[in-house]
Design a protein around this motif. Structure first.
Motif, short mmCIF file in Angstrom:
data_model
loop_
_atom_site.label_atom_id
_atom_site.label_comp_id
_atom_site.label_asym_id
_atom_site.label_seq_id
_atom_site.Cartn_x
_atom_site.Cartn_y
_atom_site.Cartn_z
N HIS A 150 0.67 -1.18 0.16
CA HIS A 150 0.08 0.03 0.01
C HIS A 150 1.02 1.10 0.03
CE1 HIS A 150 -4.11 -1.51 0.60
NE2 HIS A 150 -3.61 -2.38 1.57
N LYS B 99 2.76 3.26 -1.59
CA LYS B 99 3.17 3.57 -2.93
C LYS B 99 2.13 5.14 -3.15
CE LYS B 99 4.54 -0.73 -4.77
NZ LYS B 99 4.16 -1.71 -5.51
N GLY B 100 2.84 6.08 -3.74
CA GLY B 100 1.96 7.27 -4.11
C GLY B 100 1.13 7.76 -3.06
N PRO B 101 -0.30 7.85 -3.54
CA PRO B 101 -1.33 8.38 -2.74
C PRO B 101 -1.26 7.97 -1.25
CG PRO B 101 -2.09 8.01 -4.84
CD PRO B 101 -0.82 7.41 -4.92
N LEU C 165 1.01 6.39 0.43
CA LEU C 165 1.85 6.83 1.34
C LEU C 165 1.61 8.31 1.84
CD1 LEU C 165 4.82 6.29 2.71
CD2 LEU C 165 5.94 7.33 0.33
N LEU C 166 1.20 9.06 1.13
CA LEU C 166 0.91 10.52 1.49
C LEU C 166 -0.12 10.32 2.37
CD1 LEU C 166 0.75 12.49 -2.14
CD2 LEU C 166 2.39 12.43 -0.05
N ARG C 167 -1.18 9.44 2.39
CA ARG C 167 -2.36 9.17 3.35
C ARG C 167 -1.54 8.74 4.65
NH1 ARG C 167 -5.04 7.73 -1.30
NH2 ARG C 167 -4.63 5.40 -0.98
N GLU D 238 -7.71 3.17 4.97
CA GLU D 238 -7.40 2.83 3.72
C GLU D 238 -8.39 1.55 3.14
OE1 GLU D 238 -4.61 2.81 1.14
OE2 GLU D 238 -5.07 4.73 2.29
#
Length: 165
Positions: free
Chosen positions: A6, A8-10, A12-14, A76
């Protein structure tokens, strides 16, 4: 899906957002928390098991990070799902009580109001663990150190209330 897949990209930002939210919102209580020598808190009679003042900051930073990770793990799964939304809602209520404890205990200098708050907080942390467990077990496990620390804090708060009539 595994937790690591999980990140990766968005996602990781969350994760970062959830941790930062807990760290920043959780630190609001430090505005009124003054355990330094000469402060109101330092003048209180404390039980023999009261941790030294320097312990609280690193413990809370760690606990807020664990709360943020736990929140992310539940979030998530999809906030549109009723069980996830309920779990996040319970988390929010207990988190609010966590933040206002400092304002009640330190800001208002009221061990009694702090004690009332922390007892309700303890039960809401337990409820959060239960609902997180139903949604995502790993998120619930991350909250165990939190309820353990709040258990100690509850006994400390009660002791301070009883020792300082």
């Amino acid at each position: 899906m595994e937790f690591s897949s999980h990140l990766k990209g968005p996602a990781l930002l969350r994760l970062v957002a959830a941790i930062l939210f807990c760290e920043i919102a959780g630190s609001l209580g430090s505005v009124v928390t003054t355990p330094a020598p000469g402060s109101w808190y330092s003048s209180l009679i404390k039980p023999f098991f009261a941790p030294p003042a320097w312990v609280f900051a690193p413990v809370w930073v760690t606990l807020f990070a664990l709360m943020g990770i736990a929140l992310f793990l539940v979030w998530e799964l999809g906030i549109e799902k009723p069980d996830v939304r309920f779990a996040v809602g319970i988390f929010g209520v207990q988190f609010f009580l966590n933040v206002i404890w400092s304002f009640l205990f330190f800001g208002l200098r009221s061990p009694l109001l702090g004690l009332i708050d922390i007892i309700i907080l303890w039960w809401l942390i337990l409820a959060t663990i239960v609902v997180f467990y139903r949604v995502r077990k790993g998120a619930a496990y991350l909250l165990i150190p939190y309820i353990a620390w709040v258990s100690i804090a509850t006994v400390l708060n009660a002791s301070i209330y009883l020792l300082n009539p």
